[in-house]
Write a protein that holds these residues in place. Structure first.
Motif, mmCIF file in Angstrom:
data_model
loop_
_atom_site.group_PDB
_atom_site.id
_atom_site.type_symbol
_atom_site.label_atom_id
_atom_site.label_comp_id
_atom_site.label_asym_id
_atom_site.label_seq_id
_atom_site.Cartn_x
_atom_site.Cartn_y
_atom_site.Cartn_z
ATOM 1 N N UNK A 152 -40.466 18.910 -42.929
ATOM 2 C CA UNK A 152 -39.223 19.517 -43.403
ATOM 3 C C UNK A 152 -38.721 18.826 -44.662
ATOM 4 N N UNK A 153 -38.752 17.498 -44.628
ATOM 5 C CA UNK A 153 -38.219 16.776 -45.767
ATOM 6 C C UNK A 153 -39.102 16.915 -47.012
ATOM 7 N N UNK A 154 -40.421 16.840 -46.800
ATOM 8 C CA UNK A 154 -41.323 16.960 -47.943
ATOM 9 C C UNK A 154 -41.151 18.324 -48.606
ATOM 10 N N UNK A 155 -41.127 19.387 -47.768
ATOM 11 C CA UNK A 155 -40.992 20.733 -48.325
ATOM 12 C C UNK A 155 -39.623 20.907 -49.000
ATOM 13 N N UNK A 156 -38.594 20.362 -48.381
ATOM 14 C CA UNK A 156 -37.250 20.492 -48.933
ATOM 15 C C UNK A 156 -37.180 19.871 -50.323
ATOM 16 N N UNK A 157 -37.807 18.716 -50.446
ATOM 17 C CA UNK A 157 -37.794 18.050 -51.741
ATOM 18 C C UNK A 157 -38.503 18.865 -52.805
ATOM 19 N N UNK A 158 -39.618 19.483 -52.400
ATOM 20 C CA UNK A 158 -40.365 20.299 -53.347
ATOM 21 C C UNK A 158 -39.520 21.496 -53.787
ATOM 22 N N UNK A 159 -38.837 22.109 -52.801
ATOM 23 C CA UNK A 159 -38.144 23.363 -53.081
ATOM 24 C C UNK A 159 -36.784 23.178 -53.744
ATOM 25 N N UNK A 160 -36.025 22.181 -53.310
ATOM 26 C CA UNK A 160 -34.624 22.165 -53.703
ATOM 27 C C UNK A 160 -34.151 20.963 -54.506
ATOM 28 N N UNK A 161 -34.919 19.884 -54.495
ATOM 29 C CA UNK A 161 -34.461 18.736 -55.273
ATOM 30 C C UNK A 161 -34.456 19.122 -56.744
ATOM 31 N N UNK A 162 -33.445 18.664 -57.475
ATOM 32 C CA UNK A 162 -33.393 19.016 -58.892
ATOM 33 C C UNK A 162 -34.702 18.622 -59.577
ATOM 34 N N UNK A 204 -44.918 4.902 -55.091
ATOM 35 C CA UNK A 204 -45.826 5.977 -55.501
ATOM 36 C C UNK A 204 -44.958 7.119 -56.020
ATOM 37 N N UNK A 205 -45.359 7.786 -57.104
ATOM 38 C CA UNK A 205 -44.546 8.903 -57.607
ATOM 39 C C UNK A 205 -44.315 9.945 -56.520
ATOM 40 N N UNK A 206 -43.136 10.570 -56.559
ATOM 41 C CA UNK A 206 -42.743 11.454 -55.463
ATOM 42 C C UNK A 206 -43.738 12.578 -55.150
ATOM 43 N N UNK A 207 -44.259 13.285 -56.161
ATOM 44 C CA UNK A 207 -45.174 14.381 -55.802
ATOM 45 C C UNK A 207 -46.351 13.888 -54.958
ATOM 46 N N UNK A 208 -46.955 12.774 -55.375
ATOM 47 C CA UNK A 208 -48.085 12.238 -54.624
ATOM 48 C C UNK A 208 -47.642 11.755 -53.251
ATOM 49 N N UNK A 209 -46.480 11.110 -53.216
ATOM 50 C CA UNK A 209 -45.995 10.576 -51.947
ATOM 51 C C UNK A 209 -45.802 11.698 -50.938
ATOM 52 N N UNK A 210 -45.131 12.784 -51.369
ATOM 53 C CA UNK A 210 -44.874 13.869 -50.420
ATOM 54 C C UNK A 210 -46.163 14.578 -50.030
ATOM 55 N N UNK A 211 -47.077 14.726 -50.970
ATOM 56 C CA UNK A 211 -48.368 15.320 -50.621
ATOM 57 C C UNK A 211 -49.050 14.450 -49.578
ATOM 58 N N UNK A 212 -48.989 13.134 -49.791
ATOM 59 C CA UNK A 212 -49.589 12.204 -48.840
ATOM 60 C C UNK A 212 -48.966 12.338 -47.462
ATOM 61 N N UNK A 213 -47.635 12.479 -47.427
ATOM 62 C CA UNK A 213 -46.945 12.607 -46.139
ATOM 63 C C UNK A 213 -47.429 13.860 -45.408
ATOM 64 N N UNK A 214 -47.593 14.966 -46.139
ATOM 65 C CA UNK A 214 -48.039 16.215 -45.507
ATOM 66 C C UNK A 214 -49.448 16.057 -44.921
ATOM 67 N N UNK A 215 -50.327 15.411 -45.702
ATOM 68 C CA UNK A 215 -51.702 15.209 -45.227
ATOM 69 C C UNK A 215 -51.676 14.371 -43.948
ATOM 70 N N UNK A 216 -50.899 13.302 -44.033
ATOM 71 C CA UNK A 216 -50.777 12.352 -42.953
ATOM 72 C C UNK A 216 -50.245 13.012 -41.679
#
Lengths: 504, 322
Positions: free
Chosen positions: A218-228, A392-404
């Motif tokens: 939820x958090x990873x997707x939210x950041x992708x979609x709505x964070x400025x 780690x830069x946010x895009x990579x970090x969130x991608x990593x979280x999703x994989x994990x």
């Protein structure tokens, strides 16, 4: 007492043999690793390692398995804090404040207070186990269905402290959790409820799956979609690695309170590690002198909200060994599999264990002291490394979280349905964040709901339908009175114009 | 930057390695046991002892166990039928308890969704009270039951289990309406033992093997066993010896995954039979007071069908199902 001391010294003589030290170390490392990973819990790991009992001598194997058990209680906090992905249900509360702290650059202190708190709680827990195991076991047996249900009522009421800023939204989330908890067969009669003829739902929805879906996905997707939209190179801040004086001052009492809550509840049969962490979090929330720091108030994360539940979790793990060793009654899935390990050596944990296998048990207890110290030494230096992970830069970090998260949830039972479900729940998590609904109460409802239903039905069956049973039995009544105090005292105080330290 | 990333990579490597470890169950010869009860009880002991014997007999490279308690094992059965379709290395522990739960609750997933492999043994239940209970014999319990059926709180396994049926049969024998009994179901033997030791129920019942350590250490007093004659080497009288005309046994066995071939089914049965000849298994039988009764193939399937009917009839007789 002198006799206990001598037996314990004998135990240390066993535990300190190089081979046994090595087993303890392997167990601690493995336990930490699996604690980190969502979906793969200590129960599964201990079960997978059971075959080694065919080759290794009893002390070595049991020492290692206990290391895994303890290590997992340590490791579970790491991903909760860093990635908002609780590895075990018992580290869900840790994610609340821990992850908020991490986002404000204070992952280091959060990890450190978790590690040191675990060490202190674990050590006190083992000390209590050494000195008072038989007494604690007798007390724990006083917990029957009525006592459990009253305890859960208390948990339900105090849980309001995790509901966030808006009571209505919090209660809506809690109800969603209660509803999800109803899916599947009920534990008393096995009647399927709300399964919609989907066979995967018959055995219920795993709460680690929901927790990972709501928190991490939820958090990873939210950041992708709505964070400025910012520069893709943005990273999380990292302002401090070590605990400050103030951090220490705020952690100490929380560690001790967490231990006091965790140990006794670990020793009651069918207790589980979740409720003590909930209660510890609520306690810290209520007692804190810095209520504005809590994440539900939009703060930067309160360190006592990490220190308390983590201490409670580890003290709970020590407490669970009391009924295991003195009565042969497991209070958690892992403890139960440990019983299997004993049985593989034709040793029956139970009332006769200390007489029939004294040296082994004392060796095991001594190794718990050593294991705790090992875990602290192992974990503290890692704090810096783990904390840097967040840079780690946010895009990579969130991608990593999703994989994990995907690997972990798929690993639970190799089901693609679960994976799909996790992402559906992840989308629900996005919607909830978007409209400001807190996600933690969902998990709390999901865990407490089915447990309290089962205990309520059994308690009423025992009392032949008399609801007053919850006030007639001393322990149950104590919890009920506490519940009432928690509910009404703040209200009365406020009416009389007494202001509490927090404005609730 | 590079070094920072290596931290994440290490993290991921741990993840991948652990998952690889976890999915070993799908490699050949690694037998995966589903145990439909929380650990510590008779279902659990059956699975773990059999798994150990299979490894010792060299018919399984390793074994894994998964515990999923509740509702007489049917919750575990549902997961088993879902998760291990066509897996030739999967086994689930079953027995009269599970058949009873299926008859009573009619869950959507039944034993018809799995493949019969082998029956292993019979065991008998024991009725116990906490050491400080005023009840000294089964006669005392029956008298209390006659006076006020609800006042005797019986603790045992799931609804519809042999434990539950035996209590209903005792009530009927005593001329008490079986629908009036106050039966409190617990998940797994561990929880039930704790409730009995803590005095939360008046009388408890469970397999003799689960209770014997508490009986031997003097924490519980055994009132009666449910077998036809006294168990070898145990002084506990039978129900019949105390004027209660009830005799009931509990069998256990194993089923395989749904959708396996006839050859795979035979291979599983052969492996179980080989394991049942191991010393560790015969030792387990002796120490738990289990009575060997191995039966495989179609005969076992027929036996289970017969059990469905027999248990349904006894449940109807005592008013547990309509």
């Amino acid at each position: 007492m002198i006799e206990t001391w001598n037996l314990l010294l004998g135990g240390f003589a066993t535990a300190i043999q190089p081979a046994n030290l090595m087993w303890a170390f392997i167990g601690c490392v493995l336990g930490t690793a699996i604690g980190v990973l969502p979906g793969i819990g200590p129960a599964l790991t201990v079960a997978m390692l059971l075959p080694i009992t065919a080759k290794v001598d009893p002390s070595g194997a049991l020492i290692m398995l206990c290391g895994v058990y303890y290590g997992a209680a340590y490791g579970g906090s790491t991903t909760s804090i860093l990635m908002n992905t609780p590895g075990e249900s018992s580290s869900i509360m840790t994610a609340l404040e821990g992850n908020t702290m991490a986002k404000h650059g204070r992952a280091g202190p959060a990890l450190a207070t978790a590690a040191i708190g675990s060490f202190i709680a674990g050590t006190i827990g083992v000390l209590l186990l050494t000195l008072f195991a038989p007494l604690v076991a007798d007390f724990a047996l006083k917990f029957g269905p009525a006592e459990f249900f009253s305890l859960m009522v208390l948990a339900f009421v105090t849980v309001s402290s995790v509901l966030g800023a808006s009571m209505v939204r919090g209660l809506a989330s809690l109800s969603l959790g209660l509803a999800i908890g109803l899916v599947g067969m009920d534990a008393i009669a096995g009647i399927p409820r709300y399964t919609g003829n989907v066979p995967e739902f018959i055995d219920g929805i795993e709460f680690v799956l929901v927790a990972v879906g709501l928190f991490a996905v939820g958090e990873a997707l939210y950041n992708v979609l709505f964070e400025p939209k910012t520069d893709p190179g943005t990273r999380n801040k990292l302002s401090s690695i070590w605990m400050t004086r103030d951090d220490w001052k705020r952690s100490w009492p929380a560690w001790l309170r967490g231990t006091a809550i965790g140990f006794p509840f670990g020793s009651v049969p069918a207790g589980g590690a979740e409720i003590p962490t909930f209660l510890s979090y609520s306690t810290e929330r209520k007692l804190s002198k810095h209520p504005k720091d809590f994440s539900s108030e939009g703060g930067k994360g309160a360190i006592e909200g990490v220190a308390g539940p983590e201490a409670a979790n580890n003290a709970n793990a020590a407490g669970a060994l009391v009924p295991l060793l003195t009565l042969g009654i497991p209070t958690s899935a892992t403890a139960a599999i440990l019983i299997g390990a004993f049985q593989n050596y034709n040793i029956q944990p139970g009332p006769l264990l200390f007489q029939t296998s004294g040296p082994l048990v004392w060796g095991l207890i001594a190794s718990l002291y050593i294991g705790n110290l090992m875990l602290l030494v192992l974990n503290l230096p890692l704090v810096g490394m783990w904390a840097r992970l967040l840079t780690i830069p946010k895009p990579q970090l969130y991608a990593g979280i999703l994989v994990f998260a995907s690997i972990g949830v798929y690993g639970m039972r190799q089901s693609s349905f679960d994976l799909f479900l996790m992402y559906v729940i992840g989308v629900i998590g996005v919607i909830m964040r978007r409209f400001d609904f807190p996600v933690a109460p969902v998990i709390v409802g999901m865990i407490l709901g089915p447990m309290s239903e089962k205990q309520l039905r059994n308690a009423l069956s025992i009392s032949q339908g008399d609801w007053l049973i919850f006030f007639k039995q001393p322990i149950a009544c104590t919890f009920m009175v506490l519940t009432i105090l928690v509910m009404f005292v703040p209200m009365i105080l406020r009416k009389r114009g007494v202001r509490l330290s927090e404005d609730d | 930057m590079k070094t920072r990333f290596s931290g994440a990579l290490r993290h991921a490597a741990v993840a991948v390695a652990s998952v690889a470890l976890a999915s070993q169950g799908f490699a050949l010869d690694n037998v995966k046991f589903m145990i439909g009860a929380n650990p510590g009880g008779g279902f659990d002991q059956t699975g773990r002892n059999l798994g150990k014997a299979m490894v010792e007999a060299g018919v399984a490279k390793s074994v894994q166990y998964e515990n999923k308690g509740g509702a007489g094992g049917t919750i575990g059965l549902a997961q088993f039928a879902n998760a291990s379709k066509g897996d030739p290395n999967a086994l689930i522990v079953t027995g009269a308890v599970m058949v009873g739960a299926i008859v009573q609750n009619k869950p959507p997933v039944t034993l018809a969704n799995a493949t019969p492999v082998a029956r292993l043994f019979y065991e008998y239940n024991v009725f116990v009270v906490p050491a400080n209970s005023p009840l000294k014999s089964m006669k005392d319990v029956v008298e209390m039951l006659k006076k006020d059926p609800g006042s005797v709180k019986w603790g045992g396994g799931s609804r519809g289990s042999v434990d539950h049926i035996s209590v209903a049969m005792i009530a009927k024998d005593a001329g008490v309406d079986p629908s009036k009994i106050n039966y409190v179901p617990f998940q797994g033997g561990g929880e039930a033992s704790a409730a009995i030791l803590g005095g939360h129920v008046t009388v408890g019942t469970s397999g003799y093997s689960e209770m014997q350590q508490f009986i031997k250490s003097g924490k519980m007093r055994a009132l009666a066993v449910t077998s036809g004659s006294k168990l070898p080497g145990e002084p506990v009288p039978t129900l019949k010896e105390q004027g209660v005309n009830v005799e009931i046994g509990n069998w256990r066995g194993v089923y395989g995954a749904p959708g396996i071939t006839e050859a795979q089914r035979k291979a599983l049965a052969d492996a179980v039979v080989a394991a049942s000849k191991q010393k560790s298994w015969t030792d387990a039988l002796a120490s738990n007071d289990w009575f060997p009764a191995v039966l495989t193939g179609e005969e076992f399937a027929k036996f289970v069908d017969g059990e469905h009917k027999r248990i349904e009839e006894s449940m109807k007789a005592v008013g547990m199902v309509k």
